[in-house]
Design a protein around this motif. Structure first.
Motif, mmCIF file in Angstrom:
data_model
loop_
_atom_site.group_PDB
_atom_site.id
_atom_site.type_symbol
_atom_site.label_atom_id
_atom_site.label_comp_id
_atom_site.label_asym_id
_atom_site.label_seq_id
_atom_site.Cartn_x
_atom_site.Cartn_y
_atom_site.Cartn_z
ATOM 1 N N PHE A 2 0.831 -1.213 0.000
ATOM 2 C CA PHE A 2 0.000 0.000 0.000
ATOM 3 C C PHE A 2 0.859 1.255 0.000
ATOM 4 O O PHE A 2 0.460 2.292 -0.534
ATOM 5 C CB PHE A 2 -0.956 0.003 1.188
ATOM 6 N N GLY A 3 2.050 1.156 0.601
ATOM 7 C CA GLY A 3 2.960 2.294 0.582
ATOM 8 C C GLY A 3 3.400 2.614 -0.842
ATOM 9 O O GLY A 3 3.470 3.771 -1.246
ATOM 10 N N ARG A 4 3.636 1.560 -1.603
ATOM 11 C CA ARG A 4 4.094 1.757 -2.975
ATOM 12 C C ARG A 4 2.954 2.068 -3.932
ATOM 13 O O ARG A 4 3.147 2.711 -4.952
ATOM 14 C CB ARG A 4 4.810 0.492 -3.477
ATOM 15 N N PHE A 5 1.784 1.534 -3.607
ATOM 16 C CA PHE A 5 0.635 1.726 -4.506
ATOM 17 C C PHE A 5 -0.513 2.392 -3.750
ATOM 18 O O PHE A 5 -1.536 1.763 -3.474
ATOM 19 C CB PHE A 5 0.170 0.380 -5.077
ATOM 20 N N PRO A 6 -0.324 3.666 -3.407
ATOM 21 C CA PRO A 6 -1.351 4.338 -2.585
ATOM 22 C C PRO A 6 -2.698 4.436 -3.293
ATOM 23 O O PRO A 6 -3.736 4.518 -2.635
ATOM 24 C CB PRO A 6 -0.746 5.719 -2.324
ATOM 25 N N GLY A 7 -2.702 4.408 -4.622
ATOM 26 C CA GLY A 7 -3.963 4.496 -5.368
ATOM 27 C C GLY A 7 -4.865 3.325 -5.039
ATOM 28 O O GLY A 7 -6.095 3.465 -4.950
ATOM 29 N N ILE A 8 -4.263 2.147 -4.840
ATOM 30 C CA ILE A 8 -5.048 0.950 -4.529
ATOM 31 C C ILE A 8 -5.719 1.119 -3.171
ATOM 32 O O ILE A 8 -6.908 0.830 -3.008
ATOM 33 C CB ILE A 8 -4.129 -0.292 -4.493
#
Length: 926
Positions: free
Chosen positions: A786-792
């Motif tokens: 989630f840190g890397r893909f905050p959009g998700i």
DNA sequence: CGCATCACG
DNA sequence: GACGTACGTGATGCGC
């Protein structure tokens, strides 16, 4: 290719254009609640005149789908100066759609295309089939289409616009109109053109030089220096302008021309519409059509609460009356009674019809009366049967065929795919159709089931007669042909009447609840496609299945002895209860009780754990279970499912079962044929192509993950897909900080598990279990993800919030998926609802996409002169039977249709890709 | 007929 | 601190 279009003259109504003209041209009117309705009145009145006075036998109303169109990709400023619509006009847009529905006319729109392009496309198609076309509009942009066989009509002035009128307006013949417009531009649509050149000059130039290109090439010859300069400087603008004004005549329209045959309005829909809008003059004019005299209208309305009138139709005379009534009303509910739930092996026993009010009939065709011995004397060998009075089946079919195939009569069914397959077996191709089950599915998917009994209870507060009550239950249940005619009448006629009433209750909700597009462009056209696939079936190699079965049987016997040996006693391996007792009580392996049944859990994950500790029994049991499953569910059951008439397997697709919009398959389920293990994959080799044919399998690559990236607008993932990278490796790189080059396959596997877990809203606990890692590690991974893909993360939060607020979520194509459990108090159920809500838009959008591809597939293949047939759908995969010589070409067409299935409604920011495989069998093709 | 299990995407 | 724990399906066999 069939060119049988059921009308001679097509009227294409420019709905979006008309509403503006009517608004300004008709004095203000309001209905009792104050809503302005002048444009709606003008529109309704115009359409009624069209169909009655002009006796139009083909009408379609075309709308703009939205503000965006492909022209904005050409020229950003296109139509950018349009002022907002007047306040009093805004509420009338939706009402105009309602009016179109109320008049039972098809309304056509497509995202990305303007109404004008659709009109141009249909006009071209109609002309090619020799049908006269009248475009009902006075929009000058449509004048380029005028030619012999295509004219325009100004709906306000009732004036025909032909070549002369076009010349009057543009100073050139219709075929040069676009060149003139390109030069002159248009301030309203913000088409630039060439400055200083108006229509007059443009016409003069085009007349002199022939066309725009010649003019631009020879611009140097122009004498007036200013004009010459302007033309030379703005040549490119002129070319862009020409592109903007030229209408597209090859839009991939979804509704075929045949669907525009004029249908009678449905009184139950039209009357309330006219009443609500207080169109009294129209009500009076339509009185006859709405059910004879006003007094009779009232009578009929009242009688709907009264006792239904069911008629048993046993002679031709009575049947002909019903057919005439159905034809007059233009709408009829139809239901078939048969000897089996499996349409491919069912025999047609009778047909029921309803044309509304409180009337319905049942036409028995193949009933057998078990004579009550004693009176006739003919009945000796107990159970000998004779036939009650019935119209000969072939004759009834002959009489009904024109009605059921009449493009101007709407046939309503509840799960009408079943009836379509039955009728197809009897040589009738039912069209057009509406399906109450699908109406309910698009309106209330996820809230409840969509069977008739349930819908009748829900919408009509009516308890239906149950099949069991007429046919009996259990061992004494009989097929419908053995049901007595009086019971059959009550049961079957009720089905038709209920279906009719459900239609009246559900269909009018489509437009106001914004589900008309999903219904009309996805579910409704899919019915026929699925019916064809089911009837086609897929060839199965029975001897092969038989050999495989024997092979499994032999190995099961051996395994059984080994297992009993190790256990020290014989027991039923297939009984989880007995197995648990052997494993945990007798042999004392570590494990525990679980579940309400109080018995031990012996699932594969538990046994795998034990096997990993070096115990042999669980390993053997796992092997036994696998083979046992393969044998009973696949190799044995499939042999029984081969249809004796066709030698093929015909699955049945359920279109209204899966809440997300997916199909499901049953009898047999061909969507869960093994593939993951080598042993299981062998079963796929039993599905084969006919001699001279191959099986072609084309599947979407990572659709759901692509859609997550798209829907969540997660740039890092989107870019990876755009660049065609290995998405799991990218995820591993992001989450674990591992270089992509030379990545450990185990690391990639973990990333893959995370990717899929995310789609389902998995927790650290679940991820830990599926990867066999500690919960802390799992949590760290998820946090890193989630840190890397905050959009998700954002998508998940927003989706939950939306679902809590509205009780449903939406797919990219507008399908609503209700998630009632999301607002439950029980936290477990609520969590469940939240996870379902997160997953549904993704799974549902993927389902919408493949359905769109399936709908287009038959036409696309036909247009390419390919005779391949679509046989199966497995969520992200389509399987075809293809003549050997056409494999390459078919493969390309199929891939293209699948990859472009979102066009033109939706423009994804990432590509969809589909991969093809070919083989003698499904196993080889996959 | 409910439950457990397992086949698929 | 406990509870439960990944979405969507359908078919089969056991045992009540």
């Amino acid at each position: 290719m069939t060119d049988n279009v059921p009308f001679k003259h097509l009227y294409l109504v420019d709905g979006s254009g008309y509403i503006f003209r009517a608004f300004f041209g008709i004095p203000p009117m309001t209905r009792p609640d104050g809503t302005p309705v002048n444009a709606v009145f003008g529109f309704t009145n115009m359409l009624l005149k069209l169909r009655d006075d002009m006796e139009a036998d083909g009408i379609a109303v075309i709308f703009d789908a939205g503000r965006s169109s492909f022209r904005m990709d050409i020229y950003e400023e296109y139509k950018s100066h349009r002022p907002e619509a007047p306040e009093d006009l805004i509420p009338q847009f939706a009402l105009i759609r309602e009016a179109t529905d109320a008049l039972n006319l098809p309304q056509i729109e497509m995202q990305g295309f303007e109404a004008d392009d659709l009109i141009a496309t249909y006009a071209r198609q109609a002309k090619e089939k020799g049908i006269d076309v009248t475009i009902v509009s006075s929009d000058k942009d449509l004048m380029q289409l005028v030619e012999p066989g295509i004219s325009m009509m100004d709906p306000m002035k009732n004036k025909i616009i032909g070549p002369d009128e076009v010349f009057e307006k543009f100073g050139v013949q219709p075929d040069k109109v676009v060149d003139v417009q390109a030069l002159a531009g248009d301030s309203v649509d913000n088409v630039p053109g060439v400055p200083g050149i108006g229509i007059k000059t443009a016409a003069q130039l085009i007349t002199e030089y022939g066309d725009l290109e010649s003019l631009l090439e020879r611009a140097g010859e122009i004498k007036q220096p200013k004009r010459r300069e302007k033309l030379q400087d703005n040549a490119e603008m002129a070319r862009i302008s020409k592109q903007l004004v030229t209408l597209k005549q090859d839009v991939p329209v979804e509704v075929p021309l045949e669907g525009f045959a004029t249908r009678e309005p449905v009184a139950e829909v039209l009357r309330p519409f006219l009443e609500v809008n207080a169109f009294r003059s129209l009500l009076a004019r339509m009185a006859k059509r709405l059910g004879d005299t006003p007094m009779e209208v009232a009578d009929e309305a009242a009688s709907e609460d009264g006792d239904p009138e069911y008629e048993l139709v046993q002679d031709e005379e009575a049947l002909v009356k019903w057919i005439a009534d159905a034809k007059l009303k233009g709408t009829v509910a139809v239901d078939t009674e048969t000897t089996s739930l499996d349409a491919m092996s069912a025999n047609l026993v009778g047909i029921s019809l309803s044309t509304g009010g409180n009337k319905a009939c049942y036409i028995p065709l193949d009933h057998i009366a078990i004579s009550e011995s004693g009176d006739g004397g003919l009945d000796l060998l107990g159970g000998s049967a004779d036939r009650p009075k019935q119209i000969p089946k072939a004759r009834a079919i002959e009489l009904l065929k024109p009605l059921l195939e009449d493009p101007s009569v709407l046939k309503i069914g509840q799960n009408i795919k079943y009836d379509m397959v039955i009728f197809a077996q009897n040589g009738i191709s039912v069209s057009p159709v509406d399906d109450t089950m699908l109406l309910s599915y698009v309106l209330e998917g996820g809230m409840h089931g969509h069977g008739m009994d349930e819908l009748a209870e829900l919408h009509l507060d009516h308890t239906t007669i149950k099949f069991k009550e007429v046919a009996g239950t259990g061992k004494s249940q009989v097929t419908f042909d053995k049901v007595s005619l009086d019971k059959a009448l009550d049961y079957a006629a009720e089905d038709a009447l209920i279906t009719y009433r459900l239609h009246a209750a559900l269909k009018p909700r489509l437009v106001p609840e914004k589900m008309a597009t999903v219904y009309e462009t996805i579910e409704r056209p899919l019915v026929k496609v699925l019916a064809d696939m089911e009837q086609r079936g897929i060839k199965a190699d029975r001897p092969f299945l038989h050999r495989l079965s024997n092979n499994f049987a032999q190995r099961l016997v051996d395994l059984q002895s080994e297992i009993h040996e190790i256990a020290g006693e014989p027991f039923t391996i297939g009984s989880p209860k007995q197995l648990g007792e052997v494993l945990f009580d007798k042999l004392g392996l570590p494990g525990g009780k679980k579940g309400k049944s109080g018995s031990y859990s012996t699932g594969a994950d538990i046994l795998e754990g034990l096997a990993a500790e070096g115990h042999t029994l669980p390993t053997k049991v796992l092997e036994w279970r696998q083979l046992s499953k393969l044998k009973s569910t696949y190799t044995d059951a499939l042999q029984d499912q081969i249809n004796s008439k066709t030698g093929r397997v015909h699955t049945s697709y359920a279109q209204a079962v899966a809440s997300t919009g997916r199909l499901s398959s049953s009898d047999p389920n061909l969507q869960n044929i093994p593939v993951r293990t080598e042993e299981g994959r062998k079963i796929r080799d039993a599905f084969i192509a006919e001699d001279g044919y191959k099986l072609l399998s084309v599947d979407y690559s990572q659709v759901e993950l692509r859609l997550v990236a798209e829907i969540a607008k997660e740039d890092a993932l989107r870019q990876a897909f755009i660049d065609g990278q290995d998405i799991h490796a990218i995820t591993a790189h992001q989450v674990f900080d591992t270089p992509i080059e030379g990545m450990d396959p185990m690391i990639r596997r973990q990333a893959k598990a995370i990717n899929f877990g995310i789609i389902y809203g998995q927790s650290a606990f679940g991820l830990a279990a599926s990867l066999g890692i500690s919960r802390k590690d799992a949590k760290d991974y998820i946090d890193a993800y989630f840190g890397r893909f905050p959009g998700i993360k954002r998508y998940m939060e927003e989706t939950k919030e939306f679902a809590h607020k509205y009780g449903y979520v939406k797919t990219l194509f507008g399908r609503h998926i209700h998630v009632p459990s999301i607002n439950e108090k029980n936290p477990m159920r609520k969590n469940f609802g939240e996870r379902a809500a997160i997953n549904a838009p993704i799974q549902g959008t993927a389902a919408d996409i493949i359905k769109r591809a399936m709908i287009r597939m038959p036409t696309a293949l036909d247009n390419a002169d390919l005779s391949a047939k679509m046989l199966l759908q497995v969520h992200d995969e389509l399987i075809f039977e293809v003549p050997e010589a056409e494999v390459e070409a078919t493969s390309e067409v199929v891939r293209s249709v699948m990859e472009n299935a979102c066009d033109p409604v939706l423009k994804l920011s990432i590509p969809l890709t589909a991969d093809a495989g070919v083989g003698r069998s499904w196993g080889e093709a996959h």
